[in-house]
Write a protein that holds these residues in place. Structure first.
Motif, PDB file in Angstrom:
ATOM      1  N   TYR A  14      35.033  41.106  34.045  1.00  0.00           N
ATOM      2  CA  TYR A  14      34.410  42.191  33.270  1.00  0.00           C
ATOM      3  C   TYR A  14      32.881  42.190  33.418  1.00  0.00           C
ATOM      4  CZ  TYR A  14      33.855  45.471  29.344  1.00  0.00           C
ATOM      5  OH  TYR A  14      33.552  46.544  28.553  1.00  0.00           O
ATOM      6  N   PHE A  17      31.977  43.809  36.654  1.00  0.00           N
ATOM      7  CA  PHE A  17      32.188  45.248  36.509  1.00  0.00           C
ATOM      8  C   PHE A  17      31.007  45.895  35.776  1.00  0.00           C
ATOM      9  CE2 PHE A  17      33.663  48.656  33.702  1.00  0.00           C
ATOM     10  CZ  PHE A  17      34.154  49.564  34.622  1.00  0.00           C
ATOM     11  N   MET A  18      30.602  45.271  34.672  1.00  0.00           N
ATOM     12  CA  MET A  18      29.477  45.827  33.907  1.00  0.00           C
ATOM     13  C   MET A  18      28.191  45.792  34.727  1.00  0.00           C
ATOM     14  SD  MET A  18      30.037  44.651  29.965  1.00  0.00           S
ATOM     15  CE  MET A  18      30.404  42.922  30.233  1.00  0.00           C
ATOM     16  N   ILE A  23      24.596  47.634  33.760  1.00  0.00           N
ATOM     17  CA  ILE A  23      24.299  47.117  32.419  1.00  0.00           C
ATOM     18  C   ILE A  23      23.558  45.783  32.549  1.00  0.00           C
ATOM     19  CG2 ILE A  23      25.415  46.250  30.315  1.00  0.00           C
ATOM     20  CD1 ILE A  23      27.607  48.449  30.948  1.00  0.00           C
ATOM     21  N   VAL A  49      42.799  57.383  18.746  1.00  0.00           N
ATOM     22  CA  VAL A  49      42.396  56.005  19.013  1.00  0.00           C
ATOM     23  C   VAL A  49      41.216  55.642  18.120  1.00  0.00           C
ATOM     24  CG1 VAL A  49      41.505  54.395  20.753  1.00  0.00           C
ATOM     25  CG2 VAL A  49      43.193  56.118  21.418  1.00  0.00           C
ATOM     26  N   ILE A  60      38.650  58.739  18.163  1.00  0.00           N
ATOM     27  CA  ILE A  60      38.686  59.780  19.176  1.00  0.00           C
ATOM     28  C   ILE A  60      40.106  60.329  19.289  1.00  0.00           C
ATOM     29  CG2 ILE A  60      38.957  58.070  21.047  1.00  0.00           C
ATOM     30  CD1 ILE A  60      36.979  60.038  22.591  1.00  0.00           C
ATOM     31  N   PHE A  62      42.575  62.691  21.822  1.00  0.00           N
ATOM     32  CA  PHE A  62      42.693  63.345  23.125  1.00  0.00           C
ATOM     33  C   PHE A  62      44.151  63.676  23.388  1.00  0.00           C
ATOM     34  CE2 PHE A  62      42.821  58.753  23.957  1.00  0.00           C
ATOM     35  CZ  PHE A  62      43.945  58.629  24.746  1.00  0.00           C
ATOM     36  N   PHE A  68      38.095  65.326  28.091  1.00  0.00           N
ATOM     37  CA  PHE A  68      37.276  65.116  26.892  1.00  0.00           C
ATOM     38  C   PHE A  68      36.076  64.251  27.260  1.00  0.00           C
ATOM     39  CE2 PHE A  68      38.480  60.679  25.869  1.00  0.00           C
ATOM     40  CZ  PHE A  68      39.625  60.534  26.637  1.00  0.00           C
ATOM     41  N   TYR A  70      33.464  61.051  26.354  1.00  0.00           N
ATOM     42  CA  TYR A  70      33.483  59.726  25.719  1.00  0.00           C
ATOM     43  C   TYR A  70      32.188  59.019  26.087  1.00  0.00           C
ATOM     44  CZ  TYR A  70      34.983  54.926  24.755  1.00  0.00           C
ATOM     45  OH  TYR A  70      35.066  53.652  24.280  1.00  0.00           O
ATOM     46  N   LEU A  72      30.063  55.478  26.239  1.00  0.00           N
ATOM     47  CA  LEU A  72      30.149  54.022  26.193  1.00  0.00           C
ATOM     48  C   LEU A  72      29.141  53.506  25.165  1.00  0.00           C
ATOM     49  CD1 LEU A  72      30.399  53.254  30.012  1.00  0.00           C
ATOM     50  CD2 LEU A  72      32.215  53.680  28.364  1.00  0.00           C
ATOM     51  N   TRP A  82      43.097  61.249  30.358  1.00  0.00           N
ATOM     52  CA  TRP A  82      44.196  60.306  30.551  1.00  0.00           C
ATOM     53  C   TRP A  82      45.450  61.077  30.973  1.00  0.00           C
ATOM     54  CZ3 TRP A  82      43.786  55.135  30.537  1.00  0.00           C
ATOM     55  CH2 TRP A  82      42.831  54.500  29.745  1.00  0.00           C
ATOM     56  N   PHE A  93      37.782  59.244  34.906  1.00  0.00           N
ATOM     57  CA  PHE A  93      36.559  59.689  34.241  1.00  0.00           C
ATOM     58  C   PHE A  93      35.414  59.708  35.242  1.00  0.00           C
ATOM     59  CE2 PHE A  93      39.355  57.998  31.053  1.00  0.00           C
ATOM     60  CZ  PHE A  93      39.205  58.876  29.984  1.00  0.00           C
ATOM     61  N   LEU A 102      34.979  56.549  37.436  1.00  0.00           N
ATOM     62  CA  LEU A 102      35.440  55.327  36.767  1.00  0.00           C
ATOM     63  C   LEU A 102      36.918  55.546  36.463  1.00  0.00           C
ATOM     64  CD1 LEU A 102      33.658  53.573  33.769  1.00  0.00           C
ATOM     65  CD2 LEU A 102      36.122  53.707  33.949  1.00  0.00           C
ATOM     66  N   ARG A 106      46.115  51.623  31.365  1.00  0.00           N
ATOM     67  CA  ARG A 106      46.619  50.786  30.273  1.00  0.00           C
ATOM     68  C   ARG A 106      48.113  50.626  30.466  1.00  0.00           C
ATOM     69  NH1 ARG A 106      43.398  53.958  25.614  1.00  0.00           N
ATOM     70  NH2 ARG A 106      41.589  52.569  25.464  1.00  0.00           N
ATOM     71  N   TYR A 117      39.998  48.388  34.829  1.00  0.00           N
ATOM     72  CA  TYR A 117      38.855  49.264  35.064  1.00  0.00           C
ATOM     73  C   TYR A 117      38.474  49.173  36.531  1.00  0.00           C
ATOM     74  CZ  TYR A 117      38.264  48.240  30.062  1.00  0.00           C
ATOM     75  OH  TYR A 117      38.468  48.054  28.716  1.00  0.00           O
TER      76      TYR A 117
HETATM   77  C1  MYR Z   1      40.326  55.559  24.613  1.00  0.00           C
HETATM   78  O1  MYR Z   1      41.439  55.921  25.022  1.00  0.00           O
HETATM   79  O2  MYR Z   1      40.133  54.442  24.157  1.00  0.00           O
HETATM   80  C2  MYR Z   1      39.196  56.511  24.660  1.00  0.00           C
HETATM   81  C3  MYR Z   1      38.794  56.876  26.013  1.00  0.00           C
HETATM   82  C4  MYR Z   1      38.455  55.767  26.934  1.00  0.00           C
HETATM   83  C5  MYR Z   1      37.722  56.273  28.132  1.00  0.00           C
HETATM   84  C6  MYR Z   1      37.464  55.374  29.249  1.00  0.00           C
HETATM   85  C7  MYR Z   1      37.144  53.988  28.932  1.00  0.00           C
HETATM   86  C8  MYR Z   1      36.320  53.358  29.969  1.00  0.00           C
HETATM   87  C9  MYR Z   1      35.608  52.216  29.356  1.00  0.00           C
HETATM   88  C10 MYR Z   1      34.765  51.497  30.322  1.00  0.00           C
HETATM   89  C11 MYR Z   1      34.023  50.365  29.661  1.00  0.00           C
HETATM   90  C12 MYR Z   1      32.855  50.044  30.501  1.00  0.00           C
HETATM   91  C13 MYR Z   1      31.869  49.152  29.895  1.00  0.00           C
HETATM   92  C14 MYR Z   1      30.757  48.974  30.873  1.00  0.00           C
END
Ligand code: MYR
Length: 131
Positions: A14, A17-18, A23, A49, A60, A62, A68, A70, A72, A82, A93, A102, A106, A117
């Motif tokens: 992770y 990835f960040m 970040i 969610v 949120i 959806f 939609f 979103y 971070l 989704w 996304f 991105l 799940r 991710y």
């Molecule tokens: C949800 O279903 O929880 C809401 C929508 C989630 C959208 C995509 C999530 C990507 C998150 C990436 C985290 C990156 C941190 C750098």
């Protein structure tokens, strides 16, 4: 089923990835121990969610297949949707600031929710257990 409250148990790659997401190190360190908890309520195509972490709480709604927005925790804005593919959720996304893709999935396996991710060739996972 995805329904229930899930608390992050461990991460895989992770931080890398960040880093790819741009970040900075201090935020990466905090974010990898953010205590993320998500509560998922699915009704057919519709999802509600609740997300809570050391950074924030938000809710949120959806619908599968419907775009939609979103944001971070660091303010980076995404737009996408989704979809369900078999028993996997697949999210597609785009970052609003640079247009880059991105993707995330799940799946529930052995009582764990595994979220993957991908950004610019870097894969990561966060693995959640029922709270
Ligand atoms: C949800 O279903 O929880 C809401 C929508 C989630 C959208 C995509 C999530 C990507 C998150 C990436 C985290 C990156 C941190 C750098």
């Amino acid at each position: 089923t995805f329904n229930g409250t899930w608390k992050v148990d461990r991460n895989d790659n992770y931080e890398k990835f960040m880093e790819k997401m741009g970040i900075n190190m201090v935020k990466r360190k905090l974010a990898s121990h953010d205590g993320l908890k998500i509560t998922i309520e699915q009704n057919g195509d519709k999802f509600h969610v609740k997300e809570s972490s050391n950074f924030r709480t938000l809710e949120i709604d959806f619908t599968l297949g419907v775009t939609f927005e979103y944001s971070l925790a660091d303010g980076t804005e995404l737009s996408g949707s989704w979809a369900m593919e078999g028993d996997m959720m697949k999210g597609t996304f785009n970052r609003k600031d640079n247009g880059k893709l991105l993707t995330t999935t799940r799946i529930v396996q052995n009582d764990e929710l595994i979220q993957s991710y991908n950004y610019e060739g870097v894969d990561a996972k966060r693995i959640f257990k029922k709270d």
